[in-house]
Design a protein around this motif. Structure first.
Motif, PDB file in Angstrom:
ATOM      1  N   ALA A 158       0.854  -1.188   0.000  1.00  0.00           N
ATOM      2  CA  ALA A 158       0.000   0.000   0.000  1.00  0.00           C
ATOM      3  C   ALA A 158       0.892   1.240   0.000  1.00  0.00           C
ATOM      4  CB  ALA A 158      -0.939  -0.038   1.199  1.00  0.00           C
ATOM      5  N   THR A 159       0.860   2.036   1.065  1.00  0.00           N
ATOM      6  CA  THR A 159       1.717   3.215   1.152  1.00  0.00           C
ATOM      7  C   THR A 159       2.978   2.885   1.942  1.00  0.00           C
ATOM      8  OG1 THR A 159       0.741   4.020   3.214  1.00  0.00           O
ATOM      9  CG2 THR A 159      -0.337   4.671   1.159  1.00  0.00           C
ATOM     10  N   THR A 160       3.977   3.728   1.795  1.00  0.00           N
ATOM     11  CA  THR A 160       5.230   3.501   2.510  1.00  0.00           C
ATOM     12  C   THR A 160       5.065   3.640   4.012  1.00  0.00           C
ATOM     13  OG1 THR A 160       5.837   5.831   2.225  1.00  0.00           O
ATOM     14  CG2 THR A 160       6.648   4.272   0.575  1.00  0.00           C
ATOM     15  N   GLU A 161       4.018   4.357   4.446  1.00  0.00           N
ATOM     16  CA  GLU A 161       3.797   4.596   5.876  1.00  0.00           C
ATOM     17  C   GLU A 161       2.808   3.620   6.508  1.00  0.00           C
ATOM     18  OE1 GLU A 161       4.910   6.820   8.145  1.00  0.00           O
ATOM     19  OE2 GLU A 161       6.337   7.822   6.825  1.00  0.00           O
ATOM     20  N   ALA A 162       2.155   2.774   5.709  1.00  0.00           N
ATOM     21  CA  ALA A 162       1.099   1.909   6.235  1.00  0.00           C
ATOM     22  C   ALA A 162       1.648   0.980   7.313  1.00  0.00           C
ATOM     23  CB  ALA A 162       0.473   1.089   5.106  1.00  0.00           C
ATOM     24  N   VAL A 191       7.497  -2.623  -3.736  1.00  0.00           N
ATOM     25  CA  VAL A 191       7.017  -1.386  -4.338  1.00  0.00           C
ATOM     26  C   VAL A 191       5.676  -1.006  -3.706  1.00  0.00           C
ATOM     27  CG1 VAL A 191       8.237  -1.813  -6.493  1.00  0.00           C
ATOM     28  CG2 VAL A 191       5.867  -2.595  -6.245  1.00  0.00           C
ATOM     29  N   TYR A 192       5.243   0.226  -3.946  1.00  0.00           N
ATOM     30  CA  TYR A 192       4.080   0.767  -3.240  1.00  0.00           C
ATOM     31  C   TYR A 192       3.095   1.401  -4.221  1.00  0.00           C
ATOM     32  CZ  TYR A 192       7.322   0.062   0.572  1.00  0.00           C
ATOM     33  OH  TYR A 192       8.210  -0.510   1.452  1.00  0.00           O
ATOM     34  N   GLY A 193       1.877   0.896  -4.188  1.00  0.00           N
ATOM     35  CA  GLY A 193       0.833   1.412  -5.067  1.00  0.00           C
ATOM     36  C   GLY A 193      -0.082   2.415  -4.406  1.00  0.00           C
ATOM     37  N   ASP A 194       0.202   2.763  -3.155  1.00  0.00           N
ATOM     38  CA  ASP A 194      -0.555   3.776  -2.402  1.00  0.00           C
ATOM     39  C   ASP A 194      -2.041   3.445  -2.268  1.00  0.00           C
ATOM     40  OD1 ASP A 194       1.806   5.100  -2.096  1.00  0.00           O
ATOM     41  OD2 ASP A 194       1.373   6.672  -3.572  1.00  0.00           O
TER      42      ASP A 194
END
Length: 331
Positions: A158-162, A191-194
């Motif tokens: 998901a996001t880098t901060e999740a 990788v991150y798809g946000d």
């Protein structure tokens, strides 16, 4: 794990439970972001619970899942003076100050479907779908079983901060590094798809371009796994690249049926909203105690135990969905 809603579904996300409105407990659930169908099922658990117990419910969420995007929504609920804030946090630490403000105002703070790891003192309890310490290893075993325990794999998160995804990814890395069963598997990229379909699709396509020998992809996010499966389906490469992760049966049924995806995992998000509502009302009216080791009963879920760190699980292990059982689930 509940296969179907406990009670007839209702479309309303804001409701009053009935006659004793003045005494009802106000619960607000702050989702990660809007447009994420995962939270439709989780929210419905809150909605249905508040139809049968004394609570009023509202769902709010920011448009995007950045680390600080939930702060204005939290501040608005504190200003309103709600009784309970439940939240799926977008960051393990960016929300601490506003959580403290909520607690100072006498508001119960529950994290749901993800925790603020390392900052647990800023919430009262966490409602998790399963034991998150096992999810990373379970996902590695899932993809390993699909690729014969050999070859390159990648993670589409998901996001880098999740905080929840990052915790699981840490477990995936540790499992590959330390378990000889996976010695012939190599994690080549994360990788991150946000949690956005378009970006997740772009990241999946880039993985296939950058790693032509890629054998498997783990997407521990419902948005990411659906996007990854769509890319594999459109390219007709399901026999070359195995997609798995955490997904919704309703979104993944097509890919299971046509063989694009052989198996994926999850839990019942509906149960989290159902349990969180009962627990929140119990805490507020004094019929439940928020102490490690305490137990309480939740209709249709049975006896629930409060674990170390005031963590509460709705089920003991992940459920695996495949062609044999996908039609048994409707969330």
């Amino acid at each position: 794990m509940l296969k179907k809603p406990l009670i007839a579904a209702t479309a309303a996300l804001t409701l009053s439970a009935g006659a004793s409105v003045a005494e009802d407990i106000e619960i607000v659930f702050v989702g990660k972001n809007t447009g994420n169908p995962y939270f439709d099922s989780l929210t419905q658990g809150f909605v249905d619970a508040c139809e049968v117990i004394a609570c009023n419910f509202e769902f709010v969420a920011p448009a995007t899942a950045e680390a600080t995007s939930q702060i204005p929504f939290l501040e608005a609920q504190i200003q309103r003076g709600v009784d309970v804030i439940a939240i799926s946090p977008n960051s393990p630490d960016a929300l601490n100050q506003v959580f403290q403000s909520a607690s100072d105002a006498g508001i119960i703070v529950l994290t749901v479907n993800g925790d603020i790891t390392g900052n647990e003192q800023y919430r009262d309890a966490t409602i998790l779908p399963t034991d998150f310490t096992k999810v990373g290893a379970d996902q590695i075993e899932m993809v390993g079983s699909l690729i014969g325990y050999e070859g390159e794999i990648a993670i589409l998160s998901a996001t880098t901060e999740a905080p929840d995804q990052n915790f699981w990814i840490e477990g995936m890395n540790e499992t590959i590094a330390n378990d000889p069963k996976y010695a012939n598997m190599t994690l080549v990229a994360t990788v991150y798809g946000d949690d956005q379909p378009e970006k997740s699709t772009t990241e999946m396509e880039a993985l296939l371009s950058n790693f032509p020998n890629l054998k498997g992809v783990i997407a521990p996010t419902t948005v990411g796994i659906a996007a990854a499966a769509q890319v594999v389906q459109s390219r007709g490469i399901a026999d070359q690249v195995k997609v798995t992760g955490l997904g919704l049966p309703s979104e993944m049924r097509e890919f299971i049926k046509d063989g694009t995806v052989e198996g994926f995992q999850l839990w019942s998000p509906y149960n989290e909203g159902w349990l969180a509502s009962h627990f929140a009302v119990g805490l507020k009216n004094g019929t439940m105690t928020n102490e490690v080791g305490a137990t309480f009963e939740v209709p249709n879920l049975g006896t629930i135990t409060i674990n170390e760190g005031n963590s509460i699980n709705t089920q003991s292990a992940l459920t695996t969905f495949n062609a044999d059982n996908i039609d048994d689930f409707d969330f």
